[in-house]
Design an enzyme around this catalytic site. Structure first.
Site, PDB file in Angstrom:
ATOM      1  CB  CYS A 295      -0.964  -0.023   1.185  1.00 44.03           C
ATOM      2  SG  CYS A 295      -2.329   1.157   1.057  1.00 44.03           S
TER       3      CYS A 295
ATOM      4  CG  HIS B 198      -3.645  -3.649   3.039  1.00 46.20           C
ATOM      5  ND1 HIS B 198      -2.678  -3.195   3.909  1.00 46.20           N
ATOM      6  CD2 HIS B 198      -4.215  -2.541   2.494  1.00 46.20           C
ATOM      7  CE1 HIS B 198      -2.668  -1.861   3.914  1.00 46.20           C
ATOM      8  NE2 HIS B 198      -3.595  -1.444   3.061  1.00 46.20           N
TER       9      HIS B 198
ATOM     10  CD  GLU C  97      -1.403  -6.440   5.171  1.00 47.30           C
ATOM     11  OE1 GLU C  97      -1.701  -5.294   5.544  1.00 47.30           O
ATOM     12  OE2 GLU C  97      -0.959  -6.702   4.036  1.00 47.30           O
TER      13      GLU C  97
END
Length: 545
Positions: free
Chosen positions: A382, A517, A519
């Protein structure tokens, strides 16, 4: 028949209600039951989207674009069940709904009160459709019993306990058993008082999860059971463990899932299959090696601000059977060009996580340059990706004043900005900033197309992906041709080709930046491919230094 389990907390905050809820969900899953986990947050914010990471930790984003509490990340990682907008509610959202209904006249002139209107909204949230195949809905109530802002939530679940009956509801209370070194004793009084507070508002917990740092003596368990009006077998020792993924096994060993099933008179439950958790524990505690990852961010004084990133790095370690040590590095320290980057020496990989604002931005740019020039594996996420793109523009493409309009509205080279139209010929059009910070984000899952033959296409093993986003600014696609002349490749774009999603440096051991993102979709049993690949590159790097 759907059964409801309410998890409350007492004595102090941060005891781990989220982990406890997630672990119990995983245990019920291991027996073949379908679960959904929900979080009730008493604060007045509509959602965590505008809250400081220093106060609240990270904001967890769901596929459908909800900005939620970080505990939903634990729920997803432990159970693999994707959370939804309907799985997190706050006092702010509840009151917003009630006021909206009142203004429309939905209440037909009635006086709006906490009981029944607020409590009814909370109950509607709890009972809302959990989806197909769900046997248990686990609801965690944020905060601790006795907090004034939590009273409507406790009253709502008390009512549900009465309305649905004990055959469909179970109350679990997580509390603290402190050990006083000077006295040489474990003290049960805080737990007794916490349960007394809960009972004073009409809730009798059936199970107590007692957080402690050492075994609970049997006589102390008996005392707790007697004073708190529960069976001795319902006093569950929740001792500290070495790693959070040890919690399901530890709770099962103490009989938590069996006690829940006993409460619901479920006598024919299948035996649990915990082989997957056993494998994860073995990999975590018996790695083949260790790598050090430097996490360069602006909120490193609050580790919860990067909770999902840290967990995804751990999952990448599981995929490569190595231990991942994360070195938290404050990017603000590098905003001054005279400050050396010696703290990055010796790390085997550098990760640049998301963020907002100018503070620490230049430090991320410097860290990105360090990784590019020193050939250290680097992963920009990001804002981290945006700073890496700006670094390439400045130091490879010669666009010395390149910047993001977030930090410099007058930059002659807006590499990143709030874009209304990316290109009109050679013109770059930037829209004005909306003042509603909570309503200008690109949130949730969006698709992207990957360039065939690129590194990311190879990592994903696919040419089309879907990932979760949370950002307001975009890399300016008008600069792609110029940047690609200098050795970078924009290997992922939105399906219409206007939004850059991924860039990589092919002539580098491992340098990838992503606008989304990843994750948020990583799981211990399914490590995200980008994190698995990044840690694999760090392992190779560790053999070179």
């Amino acid at each position: 028949m759907i059964r409801y389990i309410f998890i409350t907390g007492g004595v102090v905050s941060s005891l781990g209600k989220g982990i406890a809820s997630a672990a119990l969900g995983a245990l019920l899953q291991s027996r073949g039951y379908g679960v959904r986990l929900r979080k009730l947050d008493p604060y007045l914010n509509v959602d965590p989207g505008t809250m400081s990471p220093r106060q609240h930790g990270e904001v967890y984003v769901t596929d459908d674009g909800a900005e939620t509490d970080l505990d939903l990340g634990h729920y997803e990682r432990f159970t693999g069940v994707s959370a939804r907008q309907s799985d997190n509610i706050t006092t702010g959202r509840i009151y917003s709904r009630i006021i909206e209904k009142e203004r429309r006249g939905d209440y037909l002139g009635a006086t709006i009160q906490v009981i029944p209107h607020v409590t009814n909204e909370i109950k509607d949230f709890v009972l809302s459709d959990p989806g197909e195949g769900v046997d248990f809905v686990l609801c965690e109530i944020g905060g601790t019993v006795g907090d004034i802002e939590g009273l409507p939530f406790f009253e709502a679940i008390r009512q549900l306990g009465q309305e649905l009956g004990p055959e469909r509801t179970c109350f679990i209370h997580l509390t603290l058993l402190p050990y006083i070194p000077a006295a040489g004793e474990m003290k049960t009084k805080p737990t007794q008082h916490s349960v007394k507070e809960l009972r004073s508002i009409g809730i009798q917990p059936q199970i107590l999860l007692c957080r402690c740092d050492r075994p609970i003596p049997e006589n102390e368990k008996g005392k707790i059971a007697s004073f708190c009006n529960v069976r001795p077998s319902s006093v569950i020792e929740a001792r500290d463990v070495r790693h959070i993924y040890d919690v399901p096994l530890a709770y099962h060993a103490e009989g938590l899932d069996q006690e829940v099933l006993r409460h619901f008179a479920i006598n024919d439950a299948p035996a649990p299959d915990l082989s997957g958790w056993d494998r994860i524990a073995q990999m975590i505690h018996n790695p083949d090696g260790e790598v050090c990852i430097g996490l360069v961010g602006k909120y490193t004084d609050v580790p919860d601000a990067y909770k999902s990133v840290a967990e995804a790095l751990s999952h990448g370690g599981v995929a490569n059977n190595v231990k991942v040590t994360v070195r938290l590095i404050n990017s603000e320290e590098f905003d001054d060009d005279s400050r050396p980057l010696d703290i990055l020496e010796g790390v085997h990989g550098i990760i640049l996580p998301g963020g907002f604002g100018e503070r620490g931005a230049h430090g991320k740019i410097r860290a990105s340059r360090f990784a590019r020039e020193r050939q250290v594996p680097c992963f920009g996420i990001c804002y981290g990706m945006q700073m890496s793109v700006i670094e390439v523009a400045r130091n490879l493409a010669g666009l010395k004043d390149a910047n993001t309009t977030e930090n410099d509205r007058k930059t002659p080279h807006p590499l990143v900005g709030l874009m209304e139209e990316w290109t009109k010929g050679n013109e770059k059009v930037i829209r004005d900033e909306n003042t509603d910070k909570g309503g200008t984000m690109r949130l949730g899952a969006y698709p992207a197309r990957l360039k065939k033959g690129s590194r990311v296409a190879d990592v994903y093993g696919a040419n089309e992906i879907s990932e979760r986003h949370r950002h307001r600014y975009e890399v300016n696609a008008a600069y792609i041709p110029e940047l690609e002349k200098h050795g970078v490749v924009f290997s992922g774009l939105s399906p219409d080709g206007t939004l850059p999603e991924i860039f990589e440096i092919p002539d580098h051991p491992w340098f990838i930046g992503v606008q989304f993102h990843p994750e948020l979709k990583s799981r211990p049993f399914e490590p995200h491919p980008l994190f698995a690949s990044f840690i694999a590159a760090a392992v190779k790097q560790s053999r070179l230094v």
